[in-house]
Enzyme design. Sequence first.
Site, mmCIF file in Angstrom:
data_model
loop_
_atom_site.group_PDB
_atom_site.id
_atom_site.type_symbol
_atom_site.label_atom_id
_atom_site.label_comp_id
_atom_site.label_asym_id
_atom_site.label_seq_id
_atom_site.Cartn_x
_atom_site.Cartn_y
_atom_site.Cartn_z
ATOM 1 N N ASP A 198 0.863 -1.190 0.000
ATOM 2 C CA ASP A 198 0.000 0.000 0.000
ATOM 3 C C ASP A 198 0.896 1.236 0.000
ATOM 4 O O ASP A 198 1.957 1.223 0.621
ATOM 5 C CB ASP A 198 -0.894 0.001 1.247
ATOM 6 N N THR A 212 -4.469 6.774 0.747
ATOM 7 C CA THR A 212 -5.805 6.814 1.352
ATOM 8 C C THR A 212 -5.957 5.770 2.455
ATOM 9 O O THR A 212 -6.880 5.866 3.268
ATOM 10 C CB THR A 212 -6.908 6.579 0.291
ATOM 11 N N THR A 237 -15.987 -3.214 -10.251
ATOM 12 C CA THR A 237 -17.038 -2.341 -9.761
ATOM 13 C C THR A 237 -18.332 -2.455 -10.551
ATOM 14 O O THR A 237 -18.307 -2.756 -11.759
ATOM 15 C CB THR A 237 -16.570 -0.868 -9.809
ATOM 16 N N TYR A 295 -14.003 6.536 -13.765
ATOM 17 C CA TYR A 295 -13.675 5.510 -12.767
ATOM 18 C C TYR A 295 -14.136 4.135 -13.248
ATOM 19 O O TYR A 295 -13.358 3.172 -13.273
ATOM 20 C CB TYR A 295 -14.327 5.848 -11.429
ATOM 21 N N ASN A 311 -22.279 -1.804 -3.492
ATOM 22 C CA ASN A 311 -21.870 -0.852 -2.453
ATOM 23 C C ASN A 311 -21.413 -1.555 -1.182
ATOM 24 O O ASN A 311 -22.238 -1.985 -0.366
ATOM 25 C CB ASN A 311 -23.018 0.117 -2.138
ATOM 26 N N ASP A 324 -23.620 9.618 -11.377
ATOM 27 C CA ASP A 324 -24.444 8.752 -10.539
ATOM 28 C C ASP A 324 -25.578 8.138 -11.355
ATOM 29 O O ASP A 324 -26.262 8.833 -12.102
ATOM 30 C CB ASP A 324 -25.040 9.543 -9.369
#
Length: 328
Positions: free
Chosen positions: A31, A35, A117, A142, A171, A284
């Site tokens: 990592d 973040t 995703t 993304y 999610n 969205d």
Amino acid sequence: MRYLVTGGAGFVGSHVVLALLDAGHTVAVLDNFSTGHHDAVPVGVQVHDIDLIDYKATARIVAQESWDAVLHFAALSLVGASMQDPFFYLRQNYLTSMNLIQACVDHGVKKFVFSSTAALFGGPERSTPIAETALIQPSSPYGESKFMIERVLHWADQIYGLKSACLRYFNAAGADHKGRAGEDHRPETHLIPRAIDAVLDRGPALKLFGLDYPTRDGSCVRDYIHVTDLAEAHIRILDYINARSVVYNLGNGHGYSNLEVIQSVERVSGRKVPWEPAERRQGDSATLVADSTTLRRETGWLPRWGELDKIVETAFIWRQNNAGGYKA
């Protein structure tokens, strides 16, 4: 088994690390902590503070051990930010993943698990719930970056035999039920922790982006999967990519609207969530709900924390007990 987990100091990655350790495996984390949090990595786990954009450094870590698989969670992951800086998102997610995949091929790694995703299905031309065969139509850079990486993995299998699992998350939410890990993004953009912060008076009133969507109450509908259920799915999936690569949607199969999430936080906390309407965010989608039938049929995986109130309760307890989030 020995596993290398990239992004293992992040929200999903840290919970997968816990699941692997609980199953008796040896884990190392890679990592860059842009973040992620040092305190999210369990004590005793080897940590490599490396940025995947550096191929030589990445290859050196991959070459150090005979890894039974690499699990890749490290990525930029904000839809809104990707709309504001698309080239950065596309370049960063693609190149870092390319470096890691190439290093795995070059150094004999046989299995690769990729955190993809549901944003692949962001366009309007699809049915709900969404199956793996649905039209790929990202509505953000993304989502596009994740699809690009899926295609790289396809060719890594076809040409070099690297078997992979592309897991299209819906999610992820909640927190480890033992309190060992939770969700701590900075800044926090996810609905459940933002609603919890609002109800705990740790931030401004919650902004609800869009109340004019074609849904039952006008707010976006999402499929929330408990992060522990998601992590446990990875354990099962590792056994299914010995001979072939797979693509699975990973969700509960139930959609909850943003307003229903607020109501759940109110039930769990016993308090009213202060919130106010705001304009829609670019990128969205109105509704994203998973059809995880293939995953369940082929692996036997079933979510144990599927009820929204259970998901919210674990998130609430962790956030209440960790007022400042992780220390580092």
